[in-house]
Design a protein around this motif. Structure first.
Motif, PDB file in Angstrom:
ATOM      1  N   ARG A 160       0.830  -1.204   0.000  1.00 48.70           N
ATOM      2  CA  ARG A 160       0.000   0.000   0.000  1.00 48.70           C
ATOM      3  C   ARG A 160       0.864   1.254   0.000  1.00 48.70           C
ATOM      4  O   ARG A 160       1.942   1.282   0.578  1.00 48.70           O
ATOM      5  CB  ARG A 160      -0.909   0.028   1.224  1.00 48.70           C
ATOM      6  CG  ARG A 160      -1.930  -1.081   1.221  1.00 48.70           C
ATOM      7  CD  ARG A 160      -2.873  -0.905   2.376  1.00 48.70           C
ATOM      8  NE  ARG A 160      -3.752  -2.057   2.522  1.00 48.70           N
ATOM      9  CZ  ARG A 160      -4.588  -2.220   3.520  1.00 48.70           C
ATOM     10  NH1 ARG A 160      -4.651  -1.314   4.487  1.00 48.70           N
ATOM     11  NH2 ARG A 160      -5.352  -3.278   3.572  1.00 48.70           N
ATOM     12  N   LYS A 161       0.356   2.300  -0.648  1.00 48.99           N
ATOM     13  CA  LYS A 161       1.073   3.572  -0.687  1.00 48.99           C
ATOM     14  C   LYS A 161       0.864   4.321   0.624  1.00 48.99           C
ATOM     15  O   LYS A 161      -0.182   4.234   1.259  1.00 48.99           O
ATOM     16  CB  LYS A 161       0.575   4.422  -1.844  1.00 48.99           C
ATOM     17  CG  LYS A 161       0.944   3.831  -3.191  1.00 48.99           C
ATOM     18  CD  LYS A 161       0.460   4.693  -4.312  1.00 48.99           C
ATOM     19  CE  LYS A 161       0.882   4.082  -5.638  1.00 48.99           C
ATOM     20  NZ  LYS A 161       0.357   4.831  -6.770  1.00 48.99           N
ATOM     21  N   THR A 191       0.135   7.618   2.258  1.00 53.34           N
ATOM     22  CA  THR A 191      -0.435   8.929   1.962  1.00 53.34           C
ATOM     23  C   THR A 191      -0.719   9.657   3.272  1.00 53.34           C
ATOM     24  O   THR A 191      -0.786   9.041   4.336  1.00 53.34           O
ATOM     25  CB  THR A 191      -1.750   8.805   1.163  1.00 53.34           C
ATOM     26  OG1 THR A 191      -2.735   8.177   1.987  1.00 53.34           O
ATOM     27  CG2 THR A 191      -1.561   8.006  -0.116  1.00 53.34           C
ATOM     28  N   TYR A 245       1.949  10.468  -2.848  1.00 53.26           N
ATOM     29  CA  TYR A 245       2.250   9.478  -1.820  1.00 53.26           C
ATOM     30  C   TYR A 245       3.720   9.595  -1.486  1.00 53.26           C
ATOM     31  O   TYR A 245       4.458  10.349  -2.132  1.00 53.26           O
ATOM     32  CB  TYR A 245       1.874   8.059  -2.282  1.00 53.26           C
ATOM     33  CG  TYR A 245       2.623   7.581  -3.502  1.00 53.26           C
ATOM     34  CD1 TYR A 245       3.754   6.779  -3.378  1.00 53.26           C
ATOM     35  CD2 TYR A 245       2.204   7.924  -4.780  1.00 53.26           C
ATOM     36  CE1 TYR A 245       4.443   6.335  -4.495  1.00 53.26           C
ATOM     37  CE2 TYR A 245       2.883   7.485  -5.894  1.00 53.26           C
ATOM     38  CZ  TYR A 245       3.999   6.691  -5.747  1.00 53.26           C
ATOM     39  OH  TYR A 245       4.684   6.253  -6.860  1.00 53.26           O
ATOM     40  N   GLN A 276       7.536   7.687  -0.291  1.00 52.39           N
ATOM     41  CA  GLN A 276       8.377   6.495  -0.243  1.00 52.39           C
ATOM     42  C   GLN A 276       9.615   6.805   0.578  1.00 52.39           C
ATOM     43  O   GLN A 276      10.053   7.951   0.654  1.00 52.39           O
ATOM     44  CB  GLN A 276       8.840   6.106  -1.650  1.00 52.39           C
ATOM     45  CG  GLN A 276       7.768   5.533  -2.521  1.00 52.39           C
ATOM     46  CD  GLN A 276       8.319   5.107  -3.863  1.00 52.39           C
ATOM     47  OE1 GLN A 276       9.277   5.677  -4.360  1.00 52.39           O
ATOM     48  NE2 GLN A 276       7.705   4.104  -4.444  1.00 52.39           N
TER      49      GLN A 276
END
Length: 73
Positions: free
Chosen positions: A19-20, A22, A57, A59
């Motif tokens: 899942r990203k 956010t 998003y 990372q």
């Protein structure tokens, strides 16, 4: 506050690696602790932002992945 949010982001990433990350996801994951702006500020400082607007998003930075060997603390 920063430490608590960052710890929660790491936990979320370990539990849901596909899942990203956010802003809204982390606000919900933290049980509403802090506002979206506070969480966004913390994410911008500590993660690499991808995308723009509602599609954005976060990372882990490449530098962090190399230092930690790709593992979460």
């Amino acid at each position: 506050m920063d430490t608590a949010v960052l710890r929660s982001v790491k936990e979320y990433a370990v539990l849901f690696p596909d899942r990203k990350i956010t802003t809204n996801t982390i606000v919900d994951w933290c049980g509403g602790i802090g506002s979206g702006k506070v969480v966004q500020r913390i994410l911008v400082r500590n993660y690499e932002k991808k995308g723009r607007g509602k599609a954005s998003y976060y990372q882990a930075c490449q530098r962090e992945e190399k230092v930690n060997g790709g593992q979460m603390d």
